[in-house]
Design a protein around this motif. Structure first.
Motif, PDB file in Angstrom:
ATOM      1  N   GLY A 189      32.115  22.439  33.063  1.00 50.49           N
ATOM      2  CA  GLY A 189      31.651  22.219  34.430  1.00 50.49           C
ATOM      3  C   GLY A 189      30.153  22.406  34.542  1.00 50.49           C
ATOM      4  N   PRO A 190      29.612  22.116  35.722  1.00 49.69           N
ATOM      5  CA  PRO A 190      28.161  22.208  35.920  1.00 49.69           C
ATOM      6  C   PRO A 190      27.663  23.639  36.039  1.00 49.69           C
ATOM      7  N   SER A 191      26.348  23.754  36.037  1.00 51.94           N
ATOM      8  CA  SER A 191      25.671  25.048  36.099  1.00 51.94           C
ATOM      9  C   SER A 191      26.065  25.852  37.338  1.00 51.94           C
ATOM     10  N   ALA A 192      26.273  27.145  37.129  1.00 47.21           N
ATOM     11  CA  ALA A 192      26.535  28.100  38.211  1.00 47.21           C
ATOM     12  C   ALA A 192      27.809  27.813  39.001  1.00 47.21           C
ATOM     13  N   SER A 193      28.748  27.104  38.381  1.00 46.34           N
ATOM     14  CA  SER A 193      30.011  26.853  39.059  1.00 46.34           C
ATOM     15  C   SER A 193      30.933  28.070  38.964  1.00 46.34           C
ATOM     16  N   GLY A 194      30.640  28.960  38.010  1.00 44.93           N
ATOM     17  CA  GLY A 194      31.485  30.139  37.810  1.00 44.93           C
ATOM     18  C   GLY A 194      32.300  30.057  36.525  1.00 44.93           C
ATOM     19  N   LYS A 195      32.022  29.063  35.686  1.00 43.70           N
ATOM     20  CA  LYS A 195      32.761  28.877  34.426  1.00 43.70           C
ATOM     21  C   LYS A 195      32.802  30.145  33.582  1.00 43.70           C
ATOM     22  N   GLY A 196      31.593  30.705  33.376  1.00 44.01           N
ATOM     23  CA  GLY A 196      31.486  31.866  32.484  1.00 44.01           C
ATOM     24  C   GLY A 196      32.281  33.050  33.003  1.00 44.01           C
ATOM     25  N   THR A 197      32.133  33.321  34.293  1.00 44.56           N
ATOM     26  CA  THR A 197      32.831  34.449  34.911  1.00 44.56           C
ATOM     27  C   THR A 197      34.343  34.253  34.820  1.00 44.56           C
ATOM     28  N   VAL A 198      34.790  33.058  35.178  1.00 45.91           N
ATOM     29  CA  VAL A 198      36.231  32.780  35.163  1.00 45.91           C
ATOM     30  C   VAL A 198      36.762  32.780  33.730  1.00 45.91           C
ATOM     31  N   ARG A 205      25.381  30.837  44.698  1.00 46.98           N
ATOM     32  CA  ARG A 205      25.950  31.783  43.719  1.00 46.98           C
ATOM     33  C   ARG A 205      24.886  32.260  42.740  1.00 46.98           C
ATOM     34  N   ARG A 206      24.093  31.318  42.241  1.00 42.96           N
ATOM     35  CA  ARG A 206      23.031  31.687  41.290  1.00 42.96           C
ATOM     36  C   ARG A 206      22.000  32.572  41.976  1.00 42.96           C
ATOM     37  N   TYR A 207      21.671  32.233  43.218  1.00 39.52           N
ATOM     38  CA  TYR A 207      20.690  32.998  43.990  1.00 39.52           C
ATOM     39  C   TYR A 207      21.152  34.457  44.132  1.00 39.52           C
ATOM     40  N   LYS A 208      22.387  34.649  44.565  1.00 37.31           N
ATOM     41  CA  LYS A 208      22.937  36.002  44.752  1.00 37.31           C
ATOM     42  C   LYS A 208      22.922  36.775  43.448  1.00 37.31           C
ATOM     43  N   GLN A 209      23.281  36.067  42.370  1.00 39.26           N
ATOM     44  CA  GLN A 209      23.323  36.688  41.046  1.00 39.26           C
ATOM     45  C   GLN A 209      21.931  37.242  40.675  1.00 39.26           C
ATOM     46  N   LEU A 210      20.890  36.464  40.921  1.00 45.20           N
ATOM     47  CA  LEU A 210      19.525  36.875  40.592  1.00 45.20           C
ATOM     48  C   LEU A 210      19.063  38.030  41.473  1.00 45.20           C
ATOM     49  N   GLU A 262      38.234  22.846  41.929  1.00 40.90           N
ATOM     50  CA  GLU A 262      37.112  22.825  42.868  1.00 40.90           C
ATOM     51  C   GLU A 262      37.068  24.200  43.528  1.00 40.90           C
ATOM     52  N   THR A 263      36.006  24.974  43.245  1.00 36.87           N
ATOM     53  CA  THR A 263      36.007  26.379  43.666  1.00 36.87           C
ATOM     54  C   THR A 263      35.094  26.697  44.845  1.00 36.87           C
ATOM     55  N   SER A 264      34.585  25.652  45.517  1.00 39.90           N
ATOM     56  CA  SER A 264      33.664  25.919  46.639  1.00 39.90           C
ATOM     57  C   SER A 264      34.268  26.911  47.633  1.00 39.90           C
ATOM     58  N   ASN A 265      35.592  26.804  47.830  1.00 44.62           N
ATOM     59  CA  ASN A 265      36.250  27.706  48.777  1.00 44.62           C
ATOM     60  C   ASN A 265      37.240  28.645  48.115  1.00 44.62           C
ATOM     61  N   LEU A 266      37.041  28.901  46.819  1.00 46.84           N
ATOM     62  CA  LEU A 266      37.937  29.828  46.113  1.00 46.84           C
ATOM     63  C   LEU A 266      37.185  31.081  45.686  1.00 46.84           C
ATOM     64  N   THR A 267      37.887  32.208  45.696  1.00 45.23           N
ATOM     65  CA  THR A 267      37.291  33.427  45.135  1.00 45.23           C
ATOM     66  C   THR A 267      37.461  33.350  43.617  1.00 45.23           C
ATOM     67  N   ILE A 268      36.752  34.239  42.921  1.00 47.04           N
ATOM     68  CA  ILE A 268      36.882  34.299  41.464  1.00 47.04           C
ATOM     69  C   ILE A 268      38.342  34.576  41.092  1.00 47.04           C
ATOM     70  N   GLU A 269      38.970  35.506  41.815  1.00 47.90           N
ATOM     71  CA  GLU A 269      40.365  35.880  41.523  1.00 47.90           C
ATOM     72  C   GLU A 269      41.295  34.685  41.661  1.00 47.90           C
ATOM     73  N   ALA A 271      36.986  28.987  25.962  1.00 49.31           N
ATOM     74  CA  ALA A 271      35.621  28.532  25.710  1.00 49.31           C
ATOM     75  C   ALA A 271      35.076  27.831  26.943  1.00 49.31           C
ATOM     76  N   ASP A 272      33.826  28.129  27.314  1.00 44.66           N
ATOM     77  CA  ASP A 272      33.247  27.434  28.464  1.00 44.66           C
ATOM     78  C   ASP A 272      31.964  26.708  28.090  1.00 44.66           C
ATOM     79  N   GLY A 273      31.714  25.569  28.755  1.00 46.18           N
ATOM     80  CA  GLY A 273      30.523  24.786  28.460  1.00 46.18           C
ATOM     81  C   GLY A 273      30.531  23.456  29.173  1.00 46.18           C
TER      82      GLY A 273
HETATM   83  O1  CDP Z   1      28.867  30.062  33.848  1.00 45.92           O
HETATM   84  P1  CDP Z   1      28.369  29.402  35.097  1.00 45.92           P
HETATM   85  O2  CDP Z   1      26.914  29.074  35.057  1.00 45.92           O
HETATM   86  O3  CDP Z   1      29.188  28.223  35.490  1.00 45.92           O
HETATM   87  O4  CDP Z   1      28.551  30.422  36.304  1.00 45.92           O
HETATM   88  P2  CDP Z   1      28.685  32.015  36.336  1.00 45.92           P
HETATM   89  O5  CDP Z   1      27.426  32.629  35.840  1.00 45.92           O
HETATM   90  O6  CDP Z   1      29.949  32.439  35.718  1.00 45.92           O
HETATM   91  O7  CDP Z   1      28.862  32.282  37.917  1.00 45.92           O
HETATM   92  C1  CDP Z   1      27.796  32.218  38.823  1.00 45.92           C
HETATM   93  C2  CDP Z   1      28.017  33.267  39.927  1.00 45.92           C
HETATM   94  O8  CDP Z   1      29.000  32.779  40.839  1.00 45.92           O
HETATM   95  C3  CDP Z   1      28.503  34.623  39.450  1.00 45.92           C
HETATM   96  O9  CDP Z   1      27.726  35.649  40.046  1.00 45.92           O
HETATM   97  C4  CDP Z   1      29.927  34.702  39.963  1.00 45.92           C
HETATM   98  O10 CDP Z   1      30.308  36.014  40.273  1.00 45.92           O
HETATM   99  C5  CDP Z   1      29.891  33.817  41.175  1.00 45.92           C
HETATM  100  N1  CDP Z   1      31.169  33.204  41.550  1.00 45.92           N
HETATM  101  C6  CDP Z   1      31.608  33.277  42.836  1.00 45.92           C
HETATM  102  O11 CDP Z   1      30.915  33.888  43.627  1.00 45.92           O
HETATM  103  N2  CDP Z   1      32.784  32.702  43.253  1.00 45.92           N
HETATM  104  C7  CDP Z   1      33.535  32.017  42.398  1.00 45.92           C
HETATM  105  N3  CDP Z   1      34.672  31.456  42.805  1.00 45.92           N
HETATM  106  C8  CDP Z   1      33.102  31.926  41.070  1.00 45.92           C
HETATM  107  C9  CDP Z   1      31.900  32.528  40.689  1.00 45.92           C
END
Ligand code: CDP
Ligand code: CDP
Length: 222
Positions: free
Chosen positions: A11-20, A152-157, A198-205, A123-125
């Protein structure tokens, strides 16, 4: 021999791939591969060696001989922890640039496949399900709108104590999305055999639970 199962999350950047992906791996007791880190490490290694990011042969040689180790959340290059250094904006752009070079992708292919060990790998990428692990049992295309991803990226930083501009992040993200999608080799795209998440409206869980449900639906042999 039985090959270890793979769950591919692209998936694209900052979608949450790595976290999930990391949480799914932890839930299953499987290994986790952050393939983007290998492209980032390659860009950093080139910068340190004074090799230009568009020098295909030079960068590919570095990629083939990268001295990396991943342990307990640390990413080390030649023994030095570079976990923060590879996340800089500069190296993000460099990673995307070196990732467009076919010889670099080829050099990293075997290194990525070496992470596939029992009992399984998450594996994510960008091309986990299409190129690196085409026989993955579960393939997910995990995405969210550009605005949600920038947020999401903004909050992370900000949480890490960095200053950041939401506008700049959104702009940088769109530039990288565009380059990753338009390149000739292994472009970022949803594969026909990948499930859309599509996670725009989904929590990580919720996202983790969905991937685990798809994994369980594939047969409970692990
Ligand atoms: O790996 P990728 O660049 O796709 O993203 P990531 O670094 O895993 O996630 C970016 C941020 O989005 C992290 O801070 C996650 O906690 C957050 N996140 C979120 O808020 N809600 C989700 N459903 C998934 C991720
Ligand atoms: O965390 P984020 O999604 O922003 O980036 P990443 O997954 O760490 O990947 C950094 C860059 O490496 C991306 O912009 C891609 O160009 C490239 N990449 C790739 O081409 N193929 C992969 N399997 C993983 C990353």
């Amino acid at each position: 021999a039985v090959v270890a199962p793979v769950i591919a999350i692209d998936g694209p950047s900052a979608s949450g791939k790595g976290t999930v992906a990391a949480r799914v791996a932890a839930a299953l007791g499987w290994d986790y591969l952050d393939s983007g880190a290998l492209y980032r490490l390659t860009a950093l290694a080139a910068q340190k060696a004074g090799v230009a990011w568009d020098d295909e042969a030079g960068v590919a040689a570095l990629a083939a001989s990268l001295d990396v180790s991943f342990a307990e959340g640390e990413v080390c290059l030649a023994g030095e922890d570079v976990g923060d250094a590879i996340r800089s904006e500069d190296i993000s752009g460099g990673a995307s640039a070196v990732a467009a070079l076919p010889a670099v992708r080829e050099a990293l292919l075997f290194r990525q496949r070496a992470f596939r060990v029992a009992p399984g790998l998450v594996a994510d990428g960008r091309d986990m399900g299409s190129v690196v692990f085409p026989d993955a049992r579960v393939k997910v295309f995990l995405t969210a709108s550009a605005e949600v991803r920038a947020e999401r990226r903004y909050k992370q930083l900000i949480e890490k104590g960095f200053s950041a501009s939401l506008d700049k992040i959104l702009q940088e993200l769109r530039t990288r999305d565009e380059r990753d999608s338009q390149r000739a080799v292994a472009p970022l795209q949803q594969n026909v055999d990948a499930q859309l998440l599509e996670t725009s409206n989904l929590t990580i869980e919720q996202a983790v639970a969905q991937v685990l449900a798809w994994q369980q639906a594939c047969g409970a042999d692990s």
